[in-house]
Design a protein around this motif. Structure first.
Motif, PDB file in Angstrom:
ATOM      1  N   GLY A 168      44.246  14.567 -26.011  1.00 53.90           N
ATOM      2  CA  GLY A 168      43.871  15.329 -24.932  1.00 53.90           C
ATOM      3  C   GLY A 168      42.942  16.436 -24.681  1.00 53.90           C
ATOM      4  N   LEU A 169      42.848  16.886 -25.932  1.00 59.29           N
ATOM      5  CA  LEU A 169      42.133  18.354 -26.387  1.00 59.29           C
ATOM      6  C   LEU A 169      40.713  17.827 -26.946  1.00 59.29           C
ATOM      7  N   GLY A 170      40.391  17.070 -27.382  1.00 62.38           N
ATOM      8  CA  GLY A 170      39.404  16.518 -28.193  1.00 62.38           C
ATOM      9  C   GLY A 170      39.481  15.873 -29.330  1.00 62.38           C
ATOM     10  N   HIS A 171      38.396  15.461 -30.142  1.00 63.05           N
ATOM     11  CA  HIS A 171      38.541  14.743 -31.395  1.00 63.05           C
ATOM     12  C   HIS A 171      38.756  15.359 -32.613  1.00 63.05           C
ATOM     13  N   THR A 172      38.216  16.394 -32.699  1.00 61.63           N
ATOM     14  CA  THR A 172      38.426  17.147 -34.052  1.00 61.63           C
ATOM     15  C   THR A 172      39.406  18.388 -33.738  1.00 61.63           C
ATOM     16  N   GLU A 194      37.333  21.304 -32.467  1.00 63.26           N
ATOM     17  CA  GLU A 194      37.021  21.054 -31.028  1.00 63.26           C
ATOM     18  C   GLU A 194      38.171  21.111 -30.409  1.00 63.26           C
ATOM     19  N   ASN A 214      38.673  24.040 -27.301  1.00 55.15           N
ATOM     20  CA  ASN A 214      38.867  23.397 -26.044  1.00 55.15           C
ATOM     21  C   ASN A 214      40.112  24.200 -25.326  1.00 55.15           C
ATOM     22  N   GLY A 269      39.344  27.504 -24.514  1.00 52.14           N
ATOM     23  CA  GLY A 269      38.609  27.531 -23.157  1.00 52.14           C
ATOM     24  C   GLY A 269      39.586  27.312 -22.113  1.00 52.14           C
ATOM     25  N   VAL A 270      40.429  26.195 -22.145  1.00 52.74           N
ATOM     26  CA  VAL A 270      41.235  26.176 -21.104  1.00 52.74           C
ATOM     27  C   VAL A 270      42.202  27.179 -20.407  1.00 52.74           C
ATOM     28  N   ASP A 277      41.126  30.606 -21.250  1.00 58.28           N
ATOM     29  CA  ASP A 277      40.196  31.172 -20.486  1.00 58.28           C
ATOM     30  C   ASP A 277      40.205  30.810 -19.183  1.00 58.28           C
ATOM     31  N   VAL A 315      44.531   9.718 -22.033  1.00 56.71           N
ATOM     32  CA  VAL A 315      43.332   9.153 -22.902  1.00 56.71           C
ATOM     33  C   VAL A 315      42.081   9.155 -22.223  1.00 56.71           C
ATOM     34  N   SER A 316      40.976   9.000 -22.581  1.00 52.08           N
ATOM     35  CA  SER A 316      39.777   9.218 -21.791  1.00 52.08           C
ATOM     36  C   SER A 316      39.807   8.932 -20.364  1.00 52.08           C
ATOM     37  N   HIS A 372      45.995   8.353 -34.865  1.00 45.03           N
ATOM     38  CA  HIS A 372      44.976   7.915 -35.626  1.00 45.03           C
ATOM     39  C   HIS A 372      43.796   9.012 -35.353  1.00 45.03           C
ATOM     40  N   GLY A 373      43.895   9.643 -34.257  1.00 41.35           N
ATOM     41  CA  GLY A 373      42.610  10.160 -33.965  1.00 41.35           C
ATOM     42  C   GLY A 373      42.574  11.654 -34.418  1.00 41.35           C
ATOM     43  N   VAL A 396      39.780  17.213 -20.835  1.00 39.27           N
ATOM     44  CA  VAL A 396      39.385  18.177 -21.970  1.00 39.27           C
ATOM     45  C   VAL A 396      39.066  17.393 -23.161  1.00 39.27           C
ATOM     46  N   GLY A 397      37.823  17.457 -23.531  1.00 40.91           N
ATOM     47  CA  GLY A 397      37.510  16.987 -24.798  1.00 40.91           C
ATOM     48  C   GLY A 397      37.320  15.374 -24.866  1.00 40.91           C
ATOM     49  N   ALA A 433      35.568  27.983 -19.337  1.00 38.56           N
ATOM     50  CA  ALA A 433      36.351  26.974 -20.329  1.00 38.56           C
ATOM     51  C   ALA A 433      35.354  26.545 -21.295  1.00 38.56           C
TER      52      ALA A 433
END
Lengths: 748, 257
Positions: free
Chosen positions: A667-671, A674, A678, A681-682, A684, A721-722, A745-746, B27-28, B83
């Motif tokens: 829920g924060l990105g793939h890598t 990232e 992220n 950023g949240v 901030d 999830v997305s 997995h991600g 997010v992301g 963000a």
């Protein structure tokens, strides 16, 4: 650590300032700290020595978890000097000192309340000591006894029905942060001298109640400082003089903190803001060639090991309220200086690094004071630590600094104070959701039918009318505010008399600014209930005695947590209204009244004692924690939910507003890079929007598996999830396994 | 604000309505950073792995004006800017409502927001140049590498329009992230993946490839809608498979997440 450093000037190389003349650690830190704007690459791992000490303790933890307590000294009421020195591993330890004569051996502190001590002892299979019992029943009154002698019947009734609960009337109140750094910077003798002068200045004043109490308190403080010197001497250290090295600085301030924990079983025994202070000493040592990075990290690691094994004897009921044996050894990290320079040092990083060197742990409660202006390298390291450990929390430095200056620290979870200048009278919380039910029921309890609040005409009719409910609620809240502050005045008057924090208060300015820190629970339940009454149709279901026991809701209504002003405005109104009612009450020692929106984990117990509510929540169902939206009702994502909470005005809730957020790594990105960017950023964005506090949970596989085995512990675990969110514990086991495999997995 | 009537009637632009399924903040996962995401209702494809069958039909959305969705986005503008992020229009298939989607993107873009369009590209021909001018990033879901597999995955679609759209984006310099949902037994064949990887590698504006492991989190939605979930018995890909497929993209010099 031998005597030859006596000849060394302890203040060599420090930049001068008013701190030399008057006790003023904040001034010392401002003049001597050096911001670090780099990244985390300089940090070092644990040494074999550190791991050997830590492993010795780790081997004891499973036994402690199994038995509830590892060991108790049931016969020796704890004082600063009550126990012989104790060690974890005398040959290897760099920072020494234990609460009793052995690690994880808990002490009893009956001055707060004998009943709590004896109940706890019996719960853990130990017989209370007859001599202790005799002393604290026949010769010495306890805080607990004294409070119940003075409680009026209205408070007892409110307490019984749990509309006011969690009150510190059976144990130490806590949430007082001594400025433990003073001992390191000045040495105890100088502090005693200062206290003597303060006391002497009172000699010219007439002996009124206030002056007598101040004189007695200062005398007690001086006595406690003497005991502190004595305790340190038993470990072979002379802390009458200032610390001359980094190791001494940490040792001195730890002794001061340790003495406080030997004297007080406070609900929260927070540490303050020590990293920037310690950094000045470690930096000097490194410059002098006395220490390298590995050595500096070792000292911090050893210090943190000690903070991780602070223990108090508490009852199983207490643990039910606040699960996990918490001590709230809160350390505030980072933040910005009033001069615009970040208060981030290498030692700030070193404190966080302990979560890697020693593994994740809830204590010490590492709290980052976040500002979008913090150096990027620090922000990223914090976000990384959150991702890896979920062990740190964030508070808005841009709100705290204007209110409490740049040497503020958090006590417990969200309560900001100027270190050594402010103290607070901790006041647990009032149940706003239950109060709403009282309003509907004319002051009767919805579960027992007992008349708790003064009788008023119940809200009539088949369908609840918003204006009528609001008028009744307003009256109920007046009663609640009055009864609540009444209870707190009694508690703190008696705590000052029978369980005074001699040492912690010796490390405060005199006179000190006092806060009366109230709190509320059930905010989101009350808000959604009001929203249901206003925007939907709420029918009342009554029992034979006319008591409203359930509600049927028809129609859609906006809920708090979706950045929907219709619901959020009700939340703002409720926070501001109740805060204003509280502020109208007269407080003990004219303390400034503040309020928090915080429950920690007690939201579960509050829910247990609250009947069906008009928002559709069933009786006994847990509340959402703190200022969180009700579980599952925030349907537009973390940001929308956070923005709703950010609308609650800090000015009305200066004791803090708590939000707990749970995200999966996905829920924060793939890598990993990232996710780090992220999350920073949240933080901030949330800080910029005026959000006060964020507890960030980034869940790992183990947590999700644990949630599958113990769903009751994770009522609000949301898996994203997305563009899609699910409540994890409501999934079938098969779906849960699906999430577990998908989520990880991600990731790396 | 006074009651003064306008001197002459101004030709008001037609009020554009769209079928909006929902909105969210994420997010992301819907483009870079923290984003405000609008999901439109209606999709011409019937992908076997779809996790949101509740967005298939336009009628399941609520009629919303562009103004409403722009106003909502502006609530999050400050947050997503601080963000690091932007706004995304997703679905459903946003290009099933090209006028609404185009206007939404244009208005967001005019506000200075970073805009992303999440699409299968099947209806890419419907995206006019103005729409694409207002799009900073296209999240292009390339579902298969061969026409046959594309048909098997989507039930109703053809691969060619997506490839045509991808080339058009590359030619006009529009950045894109290629997305590929990895489903064991459906889209995991090495040569299938290789075809998609070849396509992606040939597009100059592809910034990254996102290999999304299949999941069954939408299964309960099928149940609610009284539909059968075609992949109810398909397991998510195991880590080895995922690594292999990501490797196939990475081998071609693509950035893979």
């Amino acid at each position: 650590m031998s005597g030859n450093q006596r000849t060394v000037d302890p203040w060599r190389g420090f930049r001068d300032g008013p701190w030399r003349e008057t006790v003023d650690v904040a001034d010392f830190v401002r003049r001597n700290h050096e911001p670090y704007t780099g990244d985390a690459t300089f940090l070092t791992g644990p040494t074999a020595r550190t791991l050997a000490v830590w492993d010795r303790l780790r081997a004891m933890f499973p036994e402690e978890r199994r038995r509830g307590v590892y060991d108790v000294d049931a016969a020796t009421p704890s004082t600063i000097t009550s126990h012989a020195p104790g060690y974890v591993d005398r040959e290897r330890e760099l920072i020494v000192g234990l609460q009793t004569d052995a690690p994880l051996r808990r002490a009893i502190m009956p001055a707060g309340g004998l009943r709590m001590v004896e109940t706890a002892l019996r719960a853990y299979g130990r017989e209370p000591d007859p001599r202790v019992h005799e002393i604290f029943t026949r010769y010495r009154r306890t805080h607990n006894d004294a409070v119940f002698d003075a409680y009026p019947e209205s408070v007892l009734a409110a307490r019984r029905s749990h509309v006011i609960t969690g009150l510190p009337d059976a144990y130490g109140r806590g949430r007082i942060i001594g400025d433990y750094r003073r001992v390191a910077l000045y040495g105890v003798d100088r502090l005693v001298e200062e206290r003597r002068a303060l006391k002497a200045a009172l000699d010219d004043r007439r002996s009124t109640d206030d002056v007598i109490r101040d004189r007695e308190e200062l005398a007690e403080q001086i006595r406690a400082l003497g005991e502190l010197t004595e305790m340190a001497a038993s470990y072979g250290f002379d802390i009458s003089r200032p610390a001359a090295t980094g190791q001494q600085a940490i040792q001195w301030l730890y002794f001061a903190y340790l003495a406080a924990t030997k004297e007080q079983n406070g609900a929260a025994m927070s540490l303050g803001r020590t990293a920037g202070f310690v950094d000045v000493y470690l930096r000097r040592d490194i410059a002098e060639g006395r220490l390298d990075e590995t050595g500096a990290q070792e000292l911090v690691d050893d210090f943190v090991i000690k903070l991780r094994i602070i223990r108090f004897l508490r009852t199983p009921e207490y643990d039910q309220l606040f699960s996990g044996d918490p001590t709230w050894v809160t350390e505030s990290l980072g933040g910005m200086g009033a001069d615009g320079r970040p208060l981030v040092t290498r030692t700030t990083f070193r404190y966080l690094q302990t979560l890697y060197n020693l593994g994740p742990a809830p204590e010490p409660n590492l709290t980052v004071l976040w500002s979008p202006r913090l150096p990027d390298g620090f922000k990223r390291f914090c976000a990384q630590v959150s991702l890896d450990t979920s062990a740190i929390q964030y508070e808005n430095d841009e709100l705290i600094r204007p209110a409490y200056d740049d040497d503020a620290a958090i006590a417990c979870c969200v309560s900001a104070m100027r270190v050594g200048r402010d103290m607070q009278f901790f006041g647990a919380r009032a149940n706003l959701a239950k109060a709403l039910l009282y309003a509907v029921n004319g002051g009767r309890d919805e579960l027992t039918g007992a008349q708790v609040a003064p009788p008023t005409p119940p809200v009539g009719g088949e369908t609840l009318d918003y204006d009528e409910v609001l008028a009744a609620y307003d009256r109920t809240l007046d009663w609640l505010a009055q009864t609540y502050v009444d209870a707190l005045n009694v508690i703190h008057h008696q705590h000052d008399r029978y369980a005074y924090e001699r040492l912690e208060m010796a490390l405060h300015d005199h006179p000190v600014r006092r806060f009366m820190a109230t709190g509320v629970a059930g905010l989101s339940v009350a808000v959604d209930s009001l929203s249901a009454i206003r925007y939907g149709r709420v029918k009342v279901l009554r029992d034979d005695s006319g008591l409203a026991v359930d509600y049927a809701v028809e129609g859609e209504f906006p809920t708090y947590g979706n950045d929907d002003d219709r619901a959020d405005e009700i939340a703002v109104w409720l926070v501001e209204t109740f805060a204003a009612k509280l502020r109208r009450q007269r407080t003990y020692r004219d303390a400034e009244l503040t309020m928090s929106v915080l429950t920690i984990t007690s939201n579960v117990v509050y829910g247990t004692h609250t009947g069906n509510t008009p928002d559709g929540r069933r009786a006994g169902e847990p509340f959402a924690p703190g200022a969180n939206p009700m579980n599952g009702r925030d349907t537009h994502g973390l940001v929308a939910s956070a923005l709703s909470v950010a609308k609650l005005p800090y000015d009305a809730a200066r004791d803090g507003i708590s939000l707990t957020g749970t995200v999966t790594p996905d829920g924060l990105g793939h890598t990993r890079a990232e996710r780090i960017a992220n999350l920073a950023g949240v933080l901030d964005g949330y800080t910029d929007a005026g959000g006060f506090h964020l507890n960030v949970n980034v869940l790992d596989r183990a947590t999700l598996l644990d949630a599958m085995a113990h769903p009751e512990r994770y009522p609000q675990l949301t898996v994203r999830v997305s563009g899609y969110a699910v409540n994890f514990v409501r999934l079938t086991p098969e779906q849960q396994r699906d999430v577990v495999s998908r989520t990880f997995h991600g990731s790396l | 604000m006074t009651g003064r009537p306008p001197v002459a009637p101004v030709a008001a632009p037609p009020v554009l309505h769209g079928a909006v399924h929902s909105w969210d903040t994420s997010v992301g996962v819907d483009g870079p950073g923290t984003r405000f995401v609008v999901f439109l209702a209606g999709c011409p494809l019937r992908c076997r792995y779809c996790h949101s069958p509740d967005t298939w039909y336009g009628r399941s959305g609520r009629r919303r004006t562009v103004d409403e969705m722009v106003t909502l986005a502006t609530r999050y503008r400050r947050f997503v800017e601080v963000a690091g992020g932007g706004v995304t229009v997703s679905g459903g298939e946003p290009l099933l409502q090209p006028a609404f989607t185009g206007e939404l993107l244009r208005r967001w873009h005019d506000l200075g927001l970073h805009t992303a369009l999440d699409t299968s590209g099947f209806l890419g021909d419907r995206a006019d140049e103005a729409l694409l001018d207002a799009t900073d990033l296209v999240l292009l879901d390339v579902k298969a590498g061969s026409p046959a597999t594309y048909r098997r995955v989507t039930g109703t679609g053809r691969l060619a329009p997506t490839l045509r759209f991808a080339r058009r984006l590359a030619d006009r310099g529009t950045p894109m992230w290629i997305r590929y949902v990895l489903v064991p037994g459906l889209t995991d064949a090495p040569d299938e993946v290789a075809r998609v990887a070849d396509v992606a590698a040939g597009l100059a504006t592809v910034e990254r490839v996102e290999v999304l492991p299949f999941h069954r989190l939408g299964a309960h939605k099928y149940a609610q809608l009284g539909l059968a979930f075609p992949l109810a018995d398909t397991a998510p890909p195991d880590p080895e498979l995922l690594a292999r497929v990501r490797g196939q993209f990475a081998e071609r010099g693509l950035t893979v997440t």
